[in-house]
Each structure stands twice: as C-alpha cells, then as structure tokens.
Design a protein around this motif. Structure first.
Motif, mmCIF file in Angstrom:
data_model
loop_
_atom_site.group_PDB
_atom_site.id
_atom_site.type_symbol
_atom_site.label_atom_id
_atom_site.label_comp_id
_atom_site.label_asym_id
_atom_site.label_seq_id
_atom_site.Cartn_x
_atom_site.Cartn_y
_atom_site.Cartn_z
ATOM 1 N N GLY A 295 11.819 7.349 -11.591
ATOM 2 C CA GLY A 295 11.991 6.205 -10.715
ATOM 3 C C GLY A 295 13.089 6.363 -9.687
ATOM 4 O O GLY A 295 13.175 5.575 -8.746
ATOM 5 N N GLN A 296 13.918 7.368 -9.839
ATOM 6 C CA GLN A 296 14.991 7.602 -8.872
ATOM 7 C C GLN A 296 14.511 8.506 -7.738
ATOM 8 O O GLN A 296 13.668 9.370 -7.923
ATOM 9 C CB GLN A 296 16.210 8.246 -9.549
ATOM 10 C CG GLN A 296 16.956 7.312 -10.488
ATOM 11 C CD GLN A 296 18.216 7.961 -11.040
ATOM 12 O OE1 GLN A 296 18.443 9.155 -10.872
ATOM 13 N NE2 GLN A 296 19.031 7.162 -11.713
ATOM 14 N N PHE A 297 15.070 8.247 -6.540
ATOM 15 C CA PHE A 297 14.881 9.120 -5.394
ATOM 16 C C PHE A 297 16.243 9.548 -4.880
ATOM 17 O O PHE A 297 17.213 8.771 -4.953
ATOM 18 C CB PHE A 297 14.131 8.408 -4.261
ATOM 19 C CG PHE A 297 12.705 8.061 -4.572
ATOM 20 C CD1 PHE A 297 11.857 8.984 -5.165
ATOM 21 C CD2 PHE A 297 12.188 6.805 -4.245
ATOM 22 C CE1 PHE A 297 10.545 8.673 -5.434
ATOM 23 C CE2 PHE A 297 10.880 6.485 -4.516
ATOM 24 C CZ PHE A 297 10.050 7.425 -5.119
ATOM 25 N N THR A 298 16.325 10.757 -4.344
ATOM 26 C CA THR A 298 17.607 11.192 -3.779
ATOM 27 C C THR A 298 17.968 10.361 -2.548
ATOM 28 O O THR A 298 19.143 10.235 -2.200
ATOM 29 C CB THR A 298 17.547 12.682 -3.398
ATOM 30 O OG1 THR A 298 16.480 12.887 -2.455
ATOM 31 C CG2 THR A 298 17.307 13.548 -4.632
ATOM 32 N N GLN A 299 16.958 9.784 -1.895
ATOM 33 C CA GLN A 299 17.219 8.941 -0.720
ATOM 34 C C GLN A 299 17.647 7.517 -1.102
ATOM 35 O O GLN A 299 18.018 6.734 -0.233
ATOM 36 C CB GLN A 299 15.971 8.834 0.154
ATOM 37 C CG GLN A 299 15.536 10.142 0.795
ATOM 38 C CD GLN A 299 14.566 10.919 -0.085
ATOM 39 O OE1 GLN A 299 14.420 10.627 -1.278
ATOM 40 N NE2 GLN A 299 13.914 11.916 0.478
ATOM 41 N N ALA B 252 5.669 8.373 -0.005
ATOM 42 C CA ALA B 252 5.495 9.650 0.694
ATOM 43 C C ALA B 252 6.792 10.055 1.378
ATOM 44 O O ALA B 252 7.435 9.241 2.043
ATOM 45 C CB ALA B 252 4.385 9.553 1.733
ATOM 46 N N GLY B 253 7.170 11.320 1.191
ATOM 47 C CA GLY B 253 8.364 11.846 1.832
ATOM 48 C C GLY B 253 9.627 11.702 1.017
ATOM 49 O O GLY B 253 10.697 12.135 1.455
ATOM 50 N N PHE B 254 9.529 11.100 -0.168
ATOM 51 C CA PHE B 254 10.706 10.898 -1.007
ATOM 52 C C PHE B 254 10.866 12.054 -1.990
ATOM 53 O O PHE B 254 9.881 12.637 -2.452
ATOM 54 C CB PHE B 254 10.607 9.576 -1.772
ATOM 55 C CG PHE B 254 10.722 8.357 -0.889
ATOM 56 C CD1 PHE B 254 11.960 7.822 -0.591
ATOM 57 C CD2 PHE B 254 9.584 7.759 -0.346
ATOM 58 C CE1 PHE B 254 12.065 6.698 0.225
ATOM 59 C CE2 PHE B 254 9.679 6.650 0.466
ATOM 60 C CZ PHE B 254 10.932 6.124 0.754
ATOM 61 N N GLN C 98 0.787 -1.225 0.000
ATOM 62 C CA GLN C 98 0.000 0.000 0.000
ATOM 63 C C GLN C 98 0.823 1.281 0.000
ATOM 64 O O GLN C 98 0.447 2.245 -0.664
ATOM 65 C CB GLN C 98 -0.920 0.007 1.223
ATOM 66 C CG GLN C 98 -1.850 -1.202 1.299
ATOM 67 C CD GLN C 98 -2.907 -1.230 0.214
ATOM 68 O OE1 GLN C 98 -3.595 -0.249 -0.010
ATOM 69 N NE2 GLN C 98 -3.010 -2.346 -0.482
ATOM 70 N N ALA C 99 1.928 1.329 0.762
ATOM 71 C CA ALA C 99 2.665 2.594 0.864
ATOM 72 C C ALA C 99 4.053 2.374 1.444
ATOM 73 O O ALA C 99 4.275 1.442 2.222
ATOM 74 C CB ALA C 99 1.903 3.588 1.743
ATOM 75 N N ILE C 100 4.976 3.251 1.052
ATOM 76 C CA ILE C 100 6.292 3.361 1.677
ATOM 77 C C ILE C 100 6.475 4.841 2.008
ATOM 78 O O ILE C 100 6.447 5.694 1.116
ATOM 79 C CB ILE C 100 7.431 2.873 0.771
ATOM 80 C CG1 ILE C 100 7.219 1.398 0.403
ATOM 81 C CG2 ILE C 100 8.781 3.057 1.440
ATOM 82 C CD1 ILE C 100 8.257 0.847 -0.567
ATOM 83 N N THR C 101 6.643 5.144 3.294
ATOM 84 C CA THR C 101 6.755 6.542 3.720
ATOM 85 C C THR C 101 8.055 6.750 4.485
ATOM 86 O O THR C 101 8.577 5.831 5.111
ATOM 87 C CB THR C 101 5.566 6.946 4.607
ATOM 88 O OG1 THR C 101 5.631 6.196 5.827
ATOM 89 C CG2 THR C 101 4.250 6.661 3.918
ATOM 90 N N THR C 102 8.567 7.982 4.429
ATOM 91 C CA THR C 102 9.801 8.302 5.144
ATOM 92 C C THR C 102 9.788 9.747 5.629
ATOM 93 O O THR C 102 9.077 10.596 5.069
ATOM 94 C CB THR C 102 11.027 8.071 4.250
ATOM 95 O OG1 THR C 102 12.214 8.251 5.027
ATOM 96 C CG2 THR C 102 11.042 9.035 3.066
ATOM 97 N N THR C 103 10.587 9.996 6.643
ATOM 98 C CA THR C 103 10.884 11.362 7.057
ATOM 99 C C THR C 103 12.238 11.731 6.473
ATOM 100 O O THR C 103 12.902 10.910 5.828
ATOM 101 C CB THR C 103 10.939 11.469 8.592
ATOM 102 O OG1 THR C 103 11.978 10.608 9.073
ATOM 103 C CG2 THR C 103 9.616 11.060 9.217
#
Length: 987
Positions: A804-808, A795-797, A769-774
């Motif tokens: 498709g890339q995230f800085t995290q 969420a938070g990325f 359902q979801a992957i979230t981060t601070t």
C-alpha cells in the motif's frame, strides 16, 4: 390484518402458530392505531391485538365485536373498518370474551382541496400491473391516502384496465396492450390525472431468488420472482407468477394472493423444486430442507431501551446442529414476560418481534420455536416528548423528485428516537411540495411539485418542528451512471447509481426514479425497477454490456464487463478476532477469482459457526450476514462458503463484564447546525476494549444546545448542535456510564455549512477509475484510493517496502478494492477492504451531492463570475452554471480574520486555471481545508501554478507540469492525472 402461516389440512379455529383458541387466557385487548384523526368521508382501519397470559399476542380483529359510540360521527364494520361521517369524536370499542378496549376516533371537518397521483408517467410491460396511489390534500394541510375512496378510470381500457373501485386493490392498473392511456382518480368535483405507458416488451425469462436455498423443518423462506423483458428491463413479478413445490411433503409454497405469496415452509427433510410460472415462461430452483436439529435461538438486540408508547424491533435467529443459522422471526412465538410493561406484535405477521413499550420497567422478550427459546432484555422508560427536530433543516429538490425528511423526538431524559412514521407531516403550500400520506412506511417523503419555498412541519400531539424545502424549476440535463467502467464475475452483482445532473448544476441521486435496462440480458440482468435495490446488475455470462438508466428522454450509460473467472479462494476477515460474551463481531468474506479480481461475498456466502454454543451467526443471505454473536467462553471456527469454496477464521469469545465506558472526544466543539460524532468504548474485565456506540443509550443534558441521534442505530452517538452553549453528552449501559462535554458556538454570519466528510478526512486523493503520475510527483499527509477498478489502475507509482505504500507518497498509504489482507491492512473498524472502500464511495457521493445542492443550510448562494483572476472573495457559496477560469491574474480568498470561514464554489461546467495568472492565494486566516470546489466538467490546473482546497470533480482532474496543490483531489467518476506535482493534504 394478521397474515398466518397456512398449514395443509388445518381447519381448526386455533391460531396455527400459538396453537391456542382466541379465548384461551386472554388478558387484555389493545387497539391500534390509538386516537387517530381522519377527515369526514374517509375510512380508518382498526386492529385488535389480544394479549394473553403467557405474554404472547394474537390478531383478533375478526373475532372482536366492534362498535362506535357516536353513530352520527362514525360507523364501524365487523372487520374494524370505521367510516368517518361528520366532525366530532366517537369512542371505538373492541369486545371479546369478557374483555374490551377503547380508543377515540376524531373526525375533522377538513375538506378535500386537491388530489395527487403517484407515480407520475409510469411505464409497464404488457401484461403486468402498476399500483397507483391517490393522495388527498385537505384544507388543514394534512394529507391522506384516499386510493380506496376515489373512482379510478383508464381513458383507454384496451391499453390498461383499473381494479374495481372502493376495494383494497383500488388503484391497481393491469396492462392489456401497448400504448398510452390516462389514469385518473376522481372524487366529487376533484380529480387528478397521469399517464401510463404500456410497452410491447415481452417476458423472456424469470429469475428466482434465493437460488438453491436451504431451509429447516417448521420455518419459512420468502422466494421472489423477477421478470426479464425483451427491452432489457426487469420487474418484480412475485405476486403474478404461479408458485409450486414439486414435493409438498418436503416443502409447501404459498401461491395465493397476499403478503405471503411465494413463502415456502419446510415440512420434512429432503429436496424439492420451487417453480414460478407466468404464461409460457417458467423457472425453478432447488430448495433443500435440512434435517439438522434446532440447537438454540438468539434474540437481538440482546439489550435495548425504548420509551413508553414507542416500539423496538427484535430479530430471532435459529442456530442449527450443522452450524448454520436462519432468521425465524416470523416462525417463532414471541412473548413478553410482563405485558403491562411491553406487548408484542401478533405472531406470524411481517413485523413479528416488534415490542411496544406500555409502562416504565424492565422485561424479558422471549422467542420460542418448539422446545427451544431465546430471550433479550428490554427497558421501558417513561420519558416525555419535549421537542422534535426535522432534518434536513434546509434542503432543496427539483420539481418531479422527492426529498426524505426525518423527525427525531427529543425526550425529557435527553434521549432521542426516530418518530418519522408517527408524526403528522404537513406543507405550508401543497402546490409547491406535497408530503406523502401520514403513518405510512414512506412517511416524511415530500414530492416537489412547483418552484417555491415551503415549510415542512412534523407534529406529534402538541409538539412540532419545521424544516425549509426549496423546490427549483431546474430541468434534467443529463444522467451520470457510476461506476462508469466496472467488472463482475458471472453470478455476482454490481450496484450502479444514477445521478441526475440538472440545468442549475445541482445533482440528485435518482437511482429509484430511472428505468434501468441491460443492453444484453444474456450477459447481465438488472434488478426490478423502482425499489430499494434498483440499479443492481447480476452477471449472467461472460461478455461486455451497456447498462442504461433512463428518465423521460434523458439517458446515461455505463460499461459492465462480466467475466467467467472462477472462484479460487475466500478470505474471512478480521483474522482470529475476539469478542466479549453477549457482543457481536462483523465478519466479511472476500472472494479471489482466477483472473486475480476480488469480490465481496459477505451477503451471498453461507455462514456457519463451528461451535454454536460459543458463537452464533446471523442468517445468511440477509443484510447483516456475517455478524457473529458471542454466547459463551471458548473458540469457534467461523466459515464462509460459496460456489464450493470455503474460507474460515477462528473467533474467540471471552467471558467478561463491562467495567467502564469511555466517551470520546472528551471535550468537543461544534458550531450551530454542525454535527459531532461521539464514540462509546466499553472497557471489560478481560482488558478488551469494544466500540459499543450502537448499544449504549445516548443522552444530552441540554437538548436546547445539542440533541442526539436515536439510540440503537448505526449512527448513534451523533450529536447535532442546536444553539450556543454547553451540553453534557452521556452514554449509559446498565450501571456503567461516562460523559463528555460538547461546546457549541454561534456560527459565523453568512458562513456556509461544510459537507460531512466521514472517511474522506483521511484522504488526499481519490478516483473512481485511475490515478496516474509521471516521475517527480510528491504526495503527502494523506491516503489515496481507487474505488471501482483494481490496484493496477495506479500508474507510474513505485511500490514501497510495505503493501500500500508508494515512494511518491509520504505519511499515507494507498487502497484498492482488490487488496487482500494480509499483506494489506484494513482500516479500523472495517471487517474487509471492500467494506471500507464501499464506505468511502458512499461518503464521496454524499459530500459531492451536498456541495452541489442549493441552498446551503447556512448561507445564501451568490453568483460566481466566469473569470476569477484578479478577484478577492470572502466566505460564502458561489455558483456558476457554465465554465469558469482563473487566468487573468490570481484569485484571493480572504477569511477576514476568521479561520473558520468556509468557501464553497459550485461550477456546473469545466474549471480551468493557467497563465498568465491562475494561482489561488489564501489570506486573512483562510484555511485550505475550509475551501471546497465542486465541478461538473473536466478540471484542469495549469502548469507551474499553485492552488488550494478540496476539489470534488465529477469527471477527471488533470494537473499541468509542476502544479502545486494544498488540498484534496477527488474524481467521482473518472481519474486524477499528475505530472511532476506536489499535492499535500491540508491539516
């Protein structure tokens, strides 16, 4: 018996497909089954197949003269039904037009010891029918379907009545009024009983499939009717409705009982209404018979190999002048160019196109419709069966559920074939586990009856093999329906899966056992219960609906949102690919809707090829829709159409010949009982490189060390390690051949078998359902995926410079079902993002279920303490049916100098780590990649702790602030929540 196409006004004795008299050109007769064995008192149906000079075949069972040489052993009637009388062997003969054939019928003295009825505790709506099967268990541990010889009885005929005994329809119950009745099957002093619940649900509507179908003159299409009932359930009522065509000059539809009920046949160009009626309820859809002319027929597989005595299924696809394609396997005339090498099943039957190898050699298999023909090459070898492998080798099942076993035959040339339906299955204790009757489509399916451990044996001639099945007395605790939250556009489908969670923490896919229901059938309806497509919901109107799965008193639900979004565009992937003449390329159609959502339309789109001389498409609305076959050099526009919207791409077909095969990996290793996937890449004269793993013939030089999966399958090339040693794995296609070496080493003592990871290997994090981060999270060395919701569920990325890339996220990309290509990139070899996500979802479910099962194939289960802090544990499988914590100190996993040591922890409840301890320490060479955690409840890692391993959590995974993980985090049904964490995939 051969089921023939009915042609209005035809009263000739000629076969309506072949157009010949049964005596014309008859060369030989084949009797099936060959040399069967049956206990005294039962019957055996024989079929006589006439093989003709033109290579075609015709069922002549009702034309031949049947006889049994030893009347004291068996008798046989004019239709080929033999009755076994007493122990012995009798020669059964079929004679016609100067030709004859013989086979032996062996009657055993085995006596009936017990009877089993399936299904157990069935439920059916008033007015419908339920088919019960009686399985006889004999003193030699064999099982037989004895439904036609037992006496069936309903304890309350006002609730349900049974069809007459000793008939072909014996065991069929017809519901008469709401209530519960006992259904019994009796023969002599033996009997069995189960209950049938008749509900007061009433038929509300009928759904017809396919909707607004197309057809061609001279070919047929099967229609199905699904009844939607007032309790939200659905049933297949195709055999109960009255079918009609409004214009029989355009198309006729069979409304008589039998296998062809609902089969429509095109007569002339035009449109007609196909209707289905049951009582006061009816439904209709439009069938358009196309005036397009037949251009070509493609027979697949184009090249294949089979062992003498075994069979290979061919499919005939007709290509028409408008670029469309249609499966005409039941309409064409099949022929073998040399019936001494291979014979074909009777034309017009459900399994038309099935070739059976008779003797070593090569033969052309031809399919003809009118003046157009297509052909394929079949090589028959004379290899002999040397051994059998039964899989799974060690498995478990809870009482009341089933386990499917597969028998793979290993031949003298190192090749393998699936013999599941040909072997005789037996159980060492039928009171614990009972196999289905042999030689059926459900052969190898074993029902768990009571707790215990049994050996399941497969036997063919003098060759046999066993597997171990443990039946547990675990009770069903809950049902999880996945995806938990999902959406679908009106008119499209969403597949739900019901997973049973049991009292011992194990899980089992029970999608085919539960009763599916929709809380509002105006919003969404469910497929008929109890079949392979159970759990498939279809959106009917915008709204939110609860989807429920029920087994006994236990239920589980999920939420489905049906939107009225309109289809905006269709993308066809891959974009502008090429394929070598004679090979195939899979296309996928992804629809983008007005609300930004996407859906896989591959199976429902109408596929056409712009230049059918260059490439043909598989039939639309089929399991393999979107598959193109290259026919000649050139380009063709491949188009997918749905709901008035088109998408297309160009396929280039090159004329190239195979010059070499490359098998990878060149040098592989595995431990006993593990598998290794080999890939065969074809190298062609135009420089192209193509995965031909499912086309080549795979062999193992030492089948005692390693055996190969059957050739010609999607999982061909998979080797199973049997014993320590070395074997050469070879892939052959025509004159091209290449080999690799597989070295098998003995498994470490008491070392568990790790789950097959498949596509999971590439991932560091997956959630339904979801992957979230601070802020502050750092994820490395793996990919991420959302399986059941859109990309907005990340969420938070912070998005990176490339889709498709995230800085995290370092050294990895993220995926979601609504990703559209371009800009997103679909992993090789998948044709679309949806196809890739579907495979990931499947692999996740398989691995999670494997980890929860008991026992593990390579190590016994040990008890897992509720508090792990301060403990040192060595390799093994550990299980706890409750909650587990790591708190009073750290947990140390010691591999004792063996880096291949595997640790598996199965926790039925919650799993929590935290202060004052809460860390996991690896020592003695232990590797994070070999540590597996399977948790049934919420998984929570305490702040500022460190942890290692692959976490398969059924619900959510929550990481406290600053927690560091070396491993993978997979949430099967919910979400992963990060808070300034470091998560690194193990290497």
């Amino acid at each position: 018996m051969l089921v023939l196409l009915f042609i209005a006004g035809c009263n000739s004795d000629k076969d309506p497909i072949l157009g010949l008299e049964p005596v014309d050109g008859l060369q030989s007769i084949l009797i099936s089954p060959e040399n069967p064995t049956v206990p005294a008192g039962l019957t055996q149906q024989f079929t006589a197949l006439g093989v003709y000079a033109n290579g075609t075949s015709l069922d002549i069972s009702d034309k031949v003269t049947w006889s049994s040489a030893t009347a004291a052993v068996s008798t046989i009637n004019s239709q080929g039904l033999a009755t076994a009388l007493q122990a012995g062997t009798s020669v059964v003969t079929a004679s016609f037009a100067g030709k004859s054939a013989n086979t032996d019928l062996t009657v055993t003295s085995a006596v009936l010891t017990s009877i089993s009825i399936s299904p157990l505790d069935a439920s059916v709506a008033d007015g419908l029918t339920a088919q019960f099967i009686a399985t006889g268990v004999y003193s030699d541990n064999t099982t037989e379907n004895i439904s036609s010889v037992v006496n069936w009885l309903s304890s309350d005929t006002s609730i349900a009545t049974m069809n007459p005994n000793q008939t072909a329809s014996s065991g069929l119950a017809t519901a008469a009024s709401p209530g519960i009745t006992q259904i019994s099957a009796t023969i002599g002093a033996l009997s069995a009983t189960t209950s049938l619940t008749v509900t007061d649900a009433i038929l509300m509507t009928i759904q017809l499939t396919p909707v607004n179908a197309n057809l061609f003159v001279g070919v047929s299409r099967q229609f199905n009717a699904t009844g939607i009932y007032s309790d939200g359930t659905s049933q297949d009522i195709s055999a109960l409705v009255s079918w009609a065509s409004s214009a029989t000059a355009i198309a006729v539809i069979n409304s008589s009982s039998g296998a062809q009920h609902g089969l429509a046949t095109g007569q002339s160009a035009g449109a007609t209404q196909i209707s289905a009626t049951l009582g006061a309820v009816s439904a209709s859809t439009t069938l358009t018979v196309n005036a397009a002319t037949l251009s070509s027929i493609v027979v697949t597989p184009l090249v294949s190999t089979v062992t003498a005595g075994l069979s290979r299924q061919f499919v005939a696809t007709a290509n028409y002048s408008d670029g469309s394609s249609f499966d005409v396997s039941r309409s064409v005339v099949w022929a073998s160019a040399n019936t001494q090498i291979a014979t074909m099943n009777a034309n017009g039957a459900v399994n038309s196109g099935l070739a059976t190898g008779q003797a070593a050699g090569a033969v052309q298999i031809t399919a003809t419709l009118g003046s157009i023909s297509g052909s394929a090459s079949l090589t028959v070898n004379n290899a002999t069966l040397t051994s059998l492998v039964v899989t799974p080798a060690l498995s478990s099942v809870v009482t009341g559920q089933n386990r499917q076993f597969t028998a793979t035959g290993i031949y003298s040339d190192g090749s393998s074939d699936n013999l599941t339906s040909l072997v005789t299955w037996t159980s060492s204790d039928n009171a614990v586990a009972l196999p289905n009757a042999n030689m059926q489509s459900s052969s190898g399916l074993v029902a768990g009856l009571s707790s215990g451990t049994v050996q399941i044996r497969a036997t063919l001639a003098a060759v046999s093999a066993e597997a171990t099945l443990t039946v547990t007395a675990a009770t069903l605790s809950s049902i999880s329906v996945t995806p938990v939250i999902s959406s679908v556009a009106v008119g499209l489908n969403r597949q739900f899966v019901a997973t049973g969670i049991y009292s011992d923490g194990s899980t089992l896919n029970i999608s085919h056992s539960v009763v599916w229901a929709s809380a509002n059938t105006q919003t969404a309806t469910m497929n008929a219960n109890g079949n392979s497509a159970s759990g498939l919901a279809t959106g009917q109107a915008a709204g939110v609906v609860q989807i429920r799965a029920t087994l006994g008193s236990i239920s589980g639900t999920a939420t489905l949102t049906v939107t009225n979004a309109s289809l905006s565009s269709i993308s066809v992937t891959p974009v502008n690919p090429s394929v070598v003449d004679g090979l195939t390329r899979q296309f996928n159609a992804t629809g983008t809707y007005s609300d930004g959502s996407t859906a896989d339309l591959t199976a429902v789109a109408n596929w056409t090829s712009g230049t059918i001389a260059v490439a043909s498409m598989n039939a639309s609305l089929a399991a393999n829709s979107g598959l193109a076959t290259g026919l000649s050099a050139g380009t063709s526009l491949i188009r997918a159409s749905f709901a008035g919207v088109d998408g297309s791409t160009t396929l280039t077909v090159t004329v190239a010949t195979l010059t070499a095969i490359e098998v990878t990996p060149e040098n592989a290793s595995a431990v006993v009982n593990e598998t290794e996937q080999f890939i065969a890449t074809g190298v062609y004269t135009d420089g192209s490189r193509v995965n031909i793993s499912s086309t080549v013939v795979w062999t193992s030089s030492n089948t005692g060390v390693a055996v190969m999966n059957a050739s010609g399958q999607l999982n061909s090339g998979l080797a199973t390690a049997m014993a320590a040693g070395s074997s050469t794995i070879t892939a052959t296609l025509g004159a091209a051949q290449d080999s690799a070496v597989l070295t098998v080493t003995a498994a470490l003592a008491n070392n568990p078998q790790a789950p097959a990871m498949g596509e999971l290997q590439r991932f560091v994090m997956i959630a339904s359902q979801a992957i979230t981060t601070t802020a502050g999270s750092a994820i490395a060395d793996g990919d991420m995926a959302i399986l059941d919701l859109a990309r907005t569920a990340y969420a938070g990325f912070t998005p990176g410079p490339v889709a498709g890339q995230f800085t995290q996220l370092t050294n990895g990309v993220s995926y979601a079902p609504d990703d559209v290509t371009p800009p997103y990139v679909v992993p090789v070899p998948y044709a679309s993002m949806v196809a890739f996500i579907n495979q990931v979802r499947t692999d996740l479910g398989v691995a999670a279920t494997f980890l929860a099962a008991d026992p593990n194939p390579a190590a016994a289960t040990q008890a897992l303490p509720a508090e792990l802090g301060g403990r040192v544990m060595t390799r093994g499988v550990y299980r706890n049916a409750g909650n587990v914590i790591i708190q009073q100190g750290n947990l140390t996993l010691d591999a004792q100098g063996d880096p291949d040591s595997v640790f598996i922890f199965v926790i039925a409840g919650t799993f929590t780590t935290g202060a004052p301890g809460g860390n996991l320490v690896l020592t003695g060479g232990a590797q994070a990649r070999n540590v597996f955690w399977r948790t049934g409840g919420a998984t929570v890692f305490g702040s500022n702790t460190s942890f290692a391993g692959n976490v398969f959590a059924w619900p959510q995974i929550n990481l406290g602030t600053g927690t560091a993980i070396t491993g993978r985090l997979f949430s099967v049904t919910e979400q992963v929540t990060l808070d300034a964490n470091a998560v690194t995939k193990p290497q």
